[in-house]
Design an enzyme around this catalytic site. Structure first.
Site, PDB file in Angstrom:
ATOM      1  N   ASN A   1       4.409  25.799   2.549  1.00 60.11           N
ATOM      2  CA  ASN A   1       4.979  24.824   3.484  1.00 60.11           C
ATOM      3  C   ASN A   1       5.583  23.728   2.630  1.00 60.11           C
ATOM      4  O   ASN A   1       4.877  23.131   1.816  1.00 60.11           O
ATOM      5  CB  ASN A   1       3.832  24.279   4.361  1.00 60.11           C
ATOM      6  CG  ASN A   1       4.256  23.113   5.228  1.00 60.11           C
ATOM      7  OD1 ASN A   1       5.437  22.950   5.516  1.00 60.11           O
ATOM      8  ND2 ASN A   1       3.291  22.314   5.643  1.00 60.11           N
ATOM      9  N   GLY A   2       6.896  23.471   2.788  1.00 56.15           N
ATOM     10  CA  GLY A   2       7.539  22.430   1.982  1.00 56.15           C
ATOM     11  C   GLY A   2       8.811  22.944   1.340  1.00 56.15           C
ATOM     12  O   GLY A   2       9.349  23.972   1.757  1.00 56.15           O
TER      13      GLY A   2
ATOM     14  N   CYS B   1       6.260  24.488   9.109  1.00 51.31           N
ATOM     15  CA  CYS B   1       5.583  25.696   8.669  1.00 51.31           C
ATOM     16  C   CYS B   1       4.071  25.501   8.773  1.00 51.31           C
ATOM     17  O   CYS B   1       3.563  24.409   8.528  1.00 51.31           O
ATOM     18  CB  CYS B   1       5.888  26.110   7.233  1.00 51.31           C
ATOM     19  SG  CYS B   1       7.620  26.450   6.927  1.00 51.31           S
TER      20      CYS B   1
ATOM     21  N   GLU C   1      14.104   6.789  24.768  1.00 52.09           N
ATOM     22  CA  GLU C   1      13.058   7.819  24.755  1.00 52.09           C
ATOM     23  C   GLU C   1      13.307   8.839  25.883  1.00 52.09           C
ATOM     24  O   GLU C   1      13.129  10.050  25.686  1.00 52.09           O
ATOM     25  CB  GLU C   1      11.676   7.155  24.890  1.00 52.09           C
ATOM     26  CG  GLU C   1      10.496   8.091  25.049  1.00 52.09           C
ATOM     27  CD  GLU C   1      10.318   9.092  23.907  1.00 52.09           C
ATOM     28  OE1 GLU C   1      10.957   8.943  22.860  1.00 52.09           O
ATOM     29  OE2 GLU C   1       9.540  10.047  24.093  1.00 52.09           O
TER      30      GLU C   1
ATOM     31  N   ARG D   1       4.249  23.923  14.503  1.00 52.87           N
ATOM     32  CA  ARG D   1       4.815  23.479  13.238  1.00 52.87           C
ATOM     33  C   ARG D   1       6.080  24.246  12.855  1.00 52.87           C
ATOM     34  O   ARG D   1       6.786  23.873  11.908  1.00 52.87           O
ATOM     35  CB  ARG D   1       3.791  23.653  12.111  1.00 52.87           C
ATOM     36  CG  ARG D   1       2.518  22.881  12.326  1.00 52.87           C
ATOM     37  CD  ARG D   1       1.565  23.116  11.195  1.00 52.87           C
ATOM     38  NE  ARG D   1       2.090  22.586   9.953  1.00 52.87           N
ATOM     39  CZ  ARG D   1       1.977  21.324   9.564  1.00 52.87           C
ATOM     40  NH1 ARG D   1       1.337  20.475  10.321  1.00 52.87           N
ATOM     41  NH2 ARG D   1       2.491  20.911   8.434  1.00 52.87           N
TER      42      ARG D   1
ATOM     43  N   LYS E   1      13.818  12.805  25.197  1.00 51.95           N
ATOM     44  CA  LYS E   1      12.963  13.820  25.828  1.00 51.95           C
ATOM     45  C   LYS E   1      13.831  14.855  26.551  1.00 51.95           C
ATOM     46  O   LYS E   1      13.614  16.051  26.432  1.00 51.95           O
ATOM     47  CB  LYS E   1      12.040  13.107  26.821  1.00 51.95           C
ATOM     48  CG  LYS E   1      10.699  13.695  27.015  1.00 51.95           C
ATOM     49  CD  LYS E   1       9.654  13.213  26.037  1.00 51.95           C
ATOM     50  CE  LYS E   1      10.062  13.297  24.598  1.00 51.95           C
ATOM     51  NZ  LYS E   1       9.135  12.737  23.669  1.00 51.95           N
TER      52      LYS E   1
ATOM     53  N   TRP F   1       9.291  27.560   9.673  1.00 50.99           N
ATOM     54  CA  TRP F   1      10.437  26.766  10.147  1.00 50.99           C
ATOM     55  C   TRP F   1      11.394  26.762   8.965  1.00 50.99           C
ATOM     56  O   TRP F   1      11.148  26.126   7.941  1.00 50.99           O
ATOM     57  CB  TRP F   1       9.980  25.356  10.505  1.00 50.99           C
ATOM     58  CG  TRP F   1      11.043  24.526  11.156  1.00 50.99           C
ATOM     59  CD1 TRP F   1      11.344  24.477  12.493  1.00 50.99           C
ATOM     60  CD2 TRP F   1      11.934  23.601  10.508  1.00 50.99           C
ATOM     61  NE1 TRP F   1      12.373  23.582  12.704  1.00 50.99           N
ATOM     62  CE2 TRP F   1      12.755  23.038  11.512  1.00 50.99           C
ATOM     63  CE3 TRP F   1      12.125  23.203   9.199  1.00 50.99           C
ATOM     64  CZ2 TRP F   1      13.735  22.092  11.243  1.00 50.99           C
ATOM     65  CZ3 TRP F   1      13.118  22.262   8.917  1.00 50.99           C
ATOM     66  CH2 TRP F   1      13.902  21.711   9.935  1.00 50.99           C
TER      67      TRP F   1
ATOM     68  N   GLU G   1      15.734  17.117  23.967  1.00 51.20           N
ATOM     69  CA  GLU G   1      14.976  18.015  23.094  1.00 51.20           C
ATOM     70  C   GLU G   1      14.360  19.194  23.837  1.00 51.20           C
ATOM     71  O   GLU G   1      14.180  20.251  23.264  1.00 51.20           O
ATOM     72  CB  GLU G   1      13.936  17.274  22.253  1.00 51.20           C
ATOM     73  CG  GLU G   1      12.696  16.842  22.953  1.00 51.20           C
ATOM     74  CD  GLU G   1      11.693  16.144  22.023  1.00 51.20           C
ATOM     75  OE1 GLU G   1      11.520  16.579  20.880  1.00 51.20           O
ATOM     76  OE2 GLU G   1      11.080  15.160  22.470  1.00 51.20           O
TER      77      GLU G   1
ATOM     78  N   HIS H   1      31.266  -1.818  26.320  1.00 56.34           N
ATOM     79  CA  HIS H   1      31.879  -1.909  24.980  1.00 56.34           C
ATOM     80  C   HIS H   1      32.259  -0.534  24.439  1.00 56.34           C
ATOM     81  O   HIS H   1      32.444  -0.357  23.237  1.00 56.34           O
ATOM     82  CB  HIS H   1      30.926  -2.630  24.023  1.00 56.34           C
ATOM     83  CG  HIS H   1      30.626  -4.020  24.468  1.00 56.34           C
ATOM     84  ND1 HIS H   1      31.542  -5.046  24.401  1.00 56.34           N
ATOM     85  CD2 HIS H   1      29.526  -4.548  25.078  1.00 56.34           C
ATOM     86  CE1 HIS H   1      31.013  -6.148  24.905  1.00 56.34           C
ATOM     87  NE2 HIS H   1      29.788  -5.872  25.330  1.00 56.34           N
TER      88      HIS H   1
ATOM     89  N   LYS I   1       6.737  20.374  15.455  1.00 57.14           N
ATOM     90  CA  LYS I   1       5.971  19.192  15.857  1.00 57.14           C
ATOM     91  C   LYS I   1       5.779  18.226  14.691  1.00 57.14           C
ATOM     92  O   LYS I   1       5.867  17.019  14.866  1.00 57.14           O
ATOM     93  CB  LYS I   1       4.597  19.663  16.370  1.00 57.14           C
ATOM     94  CG  LYS I   1       3.684  18.538  16.797  1.00 57.14           C
ATOM     95  CD  LYS I   1       3.840  18.246  18.261  1.00 57.14           C
ATOM     96  CE  LYS I   1       3.040  17.061  18.717  1.00 57.14           C
ATOM     97  NZ  LYS I   1       3.780  16.315  19.742  1.00 57.14           N
TER      98      LYS I   1
HETATM   99  O1  M6R Z   1       4.269  12.785  14.080  1.00 55.80           O
HETATM  100  P1  M6R Z   1       5.314  11.719  14.208  1.00 55.80           P
HETATM  101  O2  M6R Z   1       5.031  10.791  15.345  1.00 55.80           O
HETATM  102  O3  M6R Z   1       5.537  10.959  12.931  1.00 55.80           O
HETATM  103  O4  M6R Z   1       6.648  12.483  14.535  1.00 55.80           O
HETATM  104  C1  M6R Z   1       7.868  11.807  14.626  1.00 55.80           C
HETATM  105  C2  M6R Z   1       8.909  12.634  15.329  1.00 55.80           C
HETATM  106  O5  M6R Z   1       9.150  13.821  14.623  1.00 55.80           O
HETATM  107  C3  M6R Z   1       8.497  12.978  16.763  1.00 55.80           C
HETATM  108  O6  M6R Z   1       8.207  11.830  17.496  1.00 55.80           O
HETATM  109  C4  M6R Z   1       9.626  13.759  17.465  1.00 55.80           C
HETATM  110  O7  M6R Z   1      10.728  12.916  17.658  1.00 55.80           O
HETATM  111  C5  M6R Z   1       9.141  14.366  18.784  1.00 55.80           C
HETATM  112  N1  M6R Z   1       9.612  15.707  18.895  1.00 55.80           N
HETATM  113  C6  M6R Z   1       9.625  13.654  19.976  1.00 55.80           C
HETATM  114  O8  M6R Z   1       9.204  14.213  21.166  1.00 55.80           O
END
Ligand code: M6R
Length: 609
Positions: free
Chosen positions: A98-99, A2, A482, A27, A486, A74, A489, A505, A604
């Site tokens: 926010n929260g 948010c 990673e 956000r 990527k 959000w 997501e 395994h 984010k």
């Molecule tokens: O701001 P941060 O690095 O602590 O955020 C952690 C994760 O939320 C962030 O890396 C998330 O996995 C990304 N969307 C990955 O691309």
């Protein structure tokens, strides 16, 4: 999650608020709303979906007023809908939040008994009514606000206005970031300074449990006991230009292409012949790490993957046993903390709720010191850690982390060298060789970006696929994780990363002709082991995409596509081989027509647990 923006000015603020919301959309983006005070009336407009829908609604209906608040949501309590969108109004008061208010159900019952009615399913509407209920007895709104905040459990960043007092804006912070922007004859609040760069570069960071009262001429900050606190002002070095897409189609694309420069910035002023300057880590001196005997790294998502790579490097270059854990797990278990342990958090935003909670827990445990590797100056992690290593990636807007990740990796490598040197664990020759390699990193990154066109074509073979595996070995295993994160997501293709030796395994049962398998295979000390693992997959008919360097023994055939990448020093491979994986995900997402910069259900900055 948010985003909040608020303003108290001597001009109409709706455009400032809407532009601010657009910058905060990373956000959360399932609904948005705005409320301004004009002629002692609250004008509130809400819409579902993105901020652009709200902008259109405001254009149609208009939202005049010199004081206002706005929010991009959000969802946590209740589905994304206009009713659940913020601001929430109770009589003369309007609130954005926010929260999460954890005890909202109990408070709601009490307020219903007092005669309040609720339209939404949100915890925020409960809070605004709670403030209203206190206002009936309190001498002023500040007092009522404080009384209400003493009753709530949970996390909040809040902005509150009162139609009966149009010249004042109230804000509060506990667990969710909030900053104050200082203008001339106008003042602002927002969840992130990015939202306010078009109007100011002068900021005050609110700390935990602080309340701010803003008028056009004044900003006063109090603690939850109502005691006034003196705050200092910080001038941001970011500018509005750094948060525009420029010629790129998406922020993610721009941020992938910024990596040569952002990695250069990470190095700037930090390498001095064969030494890494002590100023690289804010707060350390030349003996800070000498007595460290164990390292615990805690992070989430992509930053966690950076931590996994860090474990390989730290153990290799410092001989210090290093453990890496997902923050949401760490914070809820009893960890055994060895004597002389260093606690490291990694985070782009510095505001991730679970990472922050882990740091706070670590401070009550037996750690010697805490260090955060972070991209955002002034963020909570930075303010609460003993030492900080800034990644210097610059503002990252795309929800998918790209340049933040590669600069995190480079930062960890610098840190490992620094600790290795203080511990006497690394030879001069090895130190020299690694630093020479690091100096070549920005130029090599540029060379790796040259595979973009080939990957755009290759990605067409992925569209229509529902699943994908990523394989890597050793330090490239976290890079496979990673790559998979990527891809899933942003393109919504289900992807998993595996250590290639682990496949037999269990996961090998998934392999058939429909399953693309991406192999992260630079020429390094484990390449022969990896080739054997890949043969087992090839024998089961998988479609292989091998990201490798020129001289490796992988055959290209109907079943196997080689992507040949430039030769590079082994120590840099995790950073450089991340780039083609970012490009693969980016192009798959574009082909699949997803919202690249703001993928569904994500935000984010994850400031709720
Ligand atoms: O701001 P941060 O690095 O602590 O955020 C952690 C994760 O939320 C962030 O890396 C998330 O996995 C990304 N969307 C990955 O691309």
């Amino acid at each position: 999650m948010c985003g909040i923006v608020g303003a108290v000015a001597q001009r109409n603020v709706s455009q400032i608020l809407l532009e601010g919301l657009s910058k905060l959309e990373y956000r959360g983006y399932d609904s948005a709303g705005i409320c301004c005070i004009d002629n002692n009336q609250l004008h509130c407009i809400k819409s579902t979906g993105k901020v652009k829908n709200l902008k259109e609604a405001v254009k149609e209906k208009s939202c005049p007023g010199f004081t206002g608040i706005a929010h991009t949501r959000w969802a946590t309590h209740g589905i994304p809908s206009e009713t659940n969108a913020h601001p929430h109004i109770c009589d003369n008061l309007a609130l954005v939040h926010n929260g999460i208010i954890e005890n909202f159900a109990t408070l709601k019952e009490r307020l219903i008994a007092e005669g309040y009615n609720f339209k939404s399913q949100t915890d925020t509407e409960v809070l605004v009514c709670l403030i209203h209920s206190h206002l009936k007895k309190a001498s002023n709104l500040l007092e009522a606000f404080l009384q209400a905040l003493h009753e709530v459990k949970g996390s909040f960043g809040l902005a509150l206005i009162d139609k009966n007092d149009p010249s004042t804006l109230y804000a509060a912070r506990s667990g969710s970031p909030l900053i104050i922007g200082l203008g001339i004859g106008e003042n602002f609040i927002a969840s992130d300074s990015l939202a306010l760069l078009p109007v100011t570069r002068r900021f005050i960071y609110l700390e935990e449990n602080e309340i701010a009262v803003l008028t056009t001429e004044n900003v006063k900050v109090y603690n939850l006991d109502g005691k006034k606190i003196e705050k200092s002002e910080i001038e941001s070095d970011l500018d509005a230009e750094s948060i525009s897409k420029g010629p790129y189609r998406h922020f993610m694309q721009k941020e992938i292409y910024e990596q040569p420069q952002s990695l250069q910035n990470t190095l700037l002023g930090r390498l001095d012949k064969d030494d890494i300057s002590l100023e690289t880590v804010v707060g350390i001196d030349d003996s800070s790490f000498k007595d460290i005997d164990a390292i615990q790294i805690v992070a989430c998502g992509t930053s966690y993957h950076a931590g996994l790579v860090g474990k390989y490097w730290l153990e290799e270059l410092t001989n210090i046993p290093t453990n890496v854990e997902i923050a949401s797990e760490y914070r809820y278990r009893k960890a055994v903390v060895r004597n002389n342990s260093l606690f490291i958090t990694i985070s782009q935003s510095g505001e991730t709720a679970d990472t922050l909670a882990s740091l706070r827990l670590a401070k009550q445990q037996n750690y010697k010191k805490s260090l955060c590797i972070c991209n955002v100056n002034g963020s909570s992690l930075v303010r609460e850690s003993d030492y900080t290593l800034f990644t210097k990636a610059g503002a990252e807007i795309g929800v998918a982390s790209t340049k933040a990740f590669t600069t995190q990796l480079l930062s960890i490598l610098l840190l490992a060298l620094l600790i290795g040197k203080q511990k006497g664990a690394i030879s001069q020759a090895q130190n020299h060789e690694i630093l020479e390699s690091i100096r070549k990193l920005p130029a090599l990154t540029q060379e790796f970006l040259a595979c973009d066109k080939e990957l755009a074509t290759l990605s067409e073979q992925f569209s229509g696929k529902h699943h994908c595996l990523f394989l890597g070995r050793g330090v490239m295993y976290p890079i496979a994780l990673e790559g998979a994160l990527k891809l899933k997501e942003i393109s919504y293709i289900h992807a998993e990363g595996y250590a290639a030796g682990e496949l037999k395994h269990g996961p090998i049962a998934l392999i058939d002709k429909e399953m693309p398998v991406v192999v992260v295979a630079p020429d390094n000390s484990l390449i022969d082991k990896l080739i054997s693992n890949v043969e087992e997959v090839r024998a089961r008919g998988a479609l292989l995409y091998v990201f490798t360097t020129k001289d490796t023994q992988f055959k290209a055939d109907d079943q196997t596509k080689r992507v040949n990448l430039p030769a590079c020093p082994e120590i840099l491979q995790p950073i450089l081989f991340t780039i083609p994986l970012q490009l693969l995900s980016y192009h798959c997402a574009v082909i699949n027509g997803t919202d690249v910069d703001q993928p569904r259900n994500l935000a984010k900055s994850v400031t709720v647990e």
